[in-house]
Design a protein around this motif. Structure first.
Motif, PDB file in Angstrom:
ATOM      1  N   LEU A 121      39.960   9.230 -35.094  1.00  0.00           N
ATOM      2  CA  LEU A 121      39.850   8.520 -33.826  1.00  0.00           C
ATOM      3  C   LEU A 121      41.249   8.444 -33.240  1.00  0.00           C
ATOM      4  O   LEU A 121      42.087   7.669 -33.704  1.00  0.00           O
ATOM      5  CB  LEU A 121      39.266   7.110 -34.002  1.00  0.00           C
ATOM      6  N   ASP A 122      41.496   9.291 -32.250  1.00  0.00           N
ATOM      7  CA  ASP A 122      42.789   9.282 -31.563  1.00  0.00           C
ATOM      8  C   ASP A 122      42.802   8.142 -30.561  1.00  0.00           C
ATOM      9  O   ASP A 122      41.810   7.923 -29.852  1.00  0.00           O
ATOM     10  CB  ASP A 122      43.020  10.603 -30.822  1.00  0.00           C
ATOM     11  N   LYS A 123      43.940   7.405 -30.484  1.00  0.00           N
ATOM     12  CA  LYS A 123      44.073   6.290 -29.541  1.00  0.00           C
ATOM     13  C   LYS A 123      45.469   6.321 -28.910  1.00  0.00           C
ATOM     14  O   LYS A 123      46.329   5.529 -29.276  1.00  0.00           O
ATOM     15  CB  LYS A 123      43.861   4.956 -30.248  1.00  0.00           C
ATOM     16  N   PRO A 124      45.697   7.209 -27.975  1.00  0.00           N
ATOM     17  CA  PRO A 124      47.019   7.231 -27.335  1.00  0.00           C
ATOM     18  C   PRO A 124      47.146   6.168 -26.248  1.00  0.00           C
ATOM     19  O   PRO A 124      46.187   5.865 -25.540  1.00  0.00           O
ATOM     20  CB  PRO A 124      47.097   8.628 -26.724  1.00  0.00           C
ATOM     21  N   TRP A 125      48.334   5.598 -26.150  1.00  0.00           N
ATOM     22  CA  TRP A 125      48.684   4.699 -25.052  1.00  0.00           C
ATOM     23  C   TRP A 125      49.520   5.525 -24.077  1.00  0.00           C
ATOM     24  O   TRP A 125      50.526   6.106 -24.466  1.00  0.00           O
ATOM     25  CB  TRP A 125      49.532   3.542 -25.559  1.00  0.00           C
ATOM     26  N   LEU A 126      49.084   5.588 -22.839  1.00  0.00           N
ATOM     27  CA  LEU A 126      49.809   6.354 -21.830  1.00  0.00           C
ATOM     28  C   LEU A 126      50.293   5.410 -20.733  1.00  0.00           C
ATOM     29  O   LEU A 126      49.507   4.657 -20.162  1.00  0.00           O
ATOM     30  CB  LEU A 126      48.900   7.430 -21.216  1.00  0.00           C
ATOM     31  N   GLU A 127      51.592   5.459 -20.441  1.00  0.00           N
ATOM     32  CA  GLU A 127      52.151   4.635 -19.369  1.00  0.00           C
ATOM     33  C   GLU A 127      52.495   5.547 -18.197  1.00  0.00           C
ATOM     34  O   GLU A 127      53.098   6.605 -18.380  1.00  0.00           O
ATOM     35  CB  GLU A 127      53.392   3.885 -19.825  1.00  0.00           C
ATOM     36  N   LYS A 163      50.872  -3.738 -16.569  1.00  0.00           N
ATOM     37  CA  LYS A 163      51.644  -2.503 -16.475  1.00  0.00           C
ATOM     38  C   LYS A 163      50.678  -1.332 -16.310  1.00  0.00           C
ATOM     39  O   LYS A 163      49.545  -1.391 -16.789  1.00  0.00           O
ATOM     40  CB  LYS A 163      52.491  -2.292 -17.736  1.00  0.00           C
ATOM     41  N   PRO A 164      51.107  -0.241 -15.706  1.00  0.00           N
ATOM     42  CA  PRO A 164      50.223   0.911 -15.502  1.00  0.00           C
ATOM     43  C   PRO A 164      50.010   1.699 -16.798  1.00  0.00           C
ATOM     44  O   PRO A 164      50.584   2.759 -17.016  1.00  0.00           O
ATOM     45  CB  PRO A 164      50.957   1.739 -14.444  1.00  0.00           C
ATOM     46  N   VAL A 165      49.169   1.139 -17.665  1.00  0.00           N
ATOM     47  CA  VAL A 165      48.937   1.713 -18.991  1.00  0.00           C
ATOM     48  C   VAL A 165      47.445   1.953 -19.184  1.00  0.00           C
ATOM     49  O   VAL A 165      46.620   1.125 -18.813  1.00  0.00           O
ATOM     50  CB  VAL A 165      49.450   0.751 -20.093  1.00  0.00           C
TER      51      VAL A 165
END
Length: 179
Positions: A121-127, A163-165
């Motif tokens: 289960l990939d869980k990337p946080w992208l800002e 925040k833009p996340v």
């Protein structure tokens, strides 16, 4: 594939044919939604542990229990001793038997470890520089007809952190999504 990914891979980390008939009912008695911890898990641990020593990110190679308590051998060679130990490791570490237990784990525990599965289960946080999605939604569901189910769920971090996340989820059903 989209529905299977959203309801099984992301929520349970398993294919639908690997789940019990009542898997979807699990946890229903625990009312409330999902939770994000904006200040991180450490703040929660600090509050719960009081004066108990907690080590994270420490590689354990052996656990030995004797009449005096428990000794935990670390990769560094150091041995930490305590009256009791709570050890949390990924199921893959237990399956690989990379931690020696003395006395050995009971056969029933070994059978349970062998029976448990593990999935991706990939869980990337992208800002991003700015929010380009609806700021008021909690979750964004996405359906790509060319690759159904891939990266189908995104949590709106702006609603939580200001925040833009975006936090994305991608579960891998039998490797089909990673192709």
């Amino acid at each position: 594939m989209y529905a299977t990914n959203l309801t099984c891979s992301i929520e349970f980390g398993a294919d639908i044919d690997q789940l019990a008939a009542y898997a979807d009912d699990e946890g229903r008695e625990m009312l409330g939604g999902d939770l994000l911890l904006p200040d991180g898990y450490n703040r929660l641990l600090d509050r719960l542990r009081c004066d108990i020593e907690v080590r994270t990110g420490t590689v354990v190679t052996a656990v030995r229990q004797d009449a005096d308590g428990v000794g935990v051998t670390l990769r560094s060679g150091e041995t930490a001793r305590a009256g009791r130990v709570v050890l949390t490791v990924p199921i893959g570490v237990l399956k690989a038997a990379s931690i020696g237990f003395d006395p050995p784990l009971p056969q029933t525990k070994k059978q349970a470890i062998d029976a448990l599965g593990a999935a991706l289960l990939d869980k990337p946080w992208l800002e991003f520089p700015k929010v380009f999605w609806d700021k008021d939604v909690h979750v964004i569901e996405f359906h790509d007809p060319r690759k159904p189910g891939r990266w189908s769920m995104w949590v709106n971090g702006y609603k939580v952190f200001g925040k833009p996340v975006l936090l994305g989820f991608n579960g891998d059903v039998r490797g089909a999504l990673g192709q």
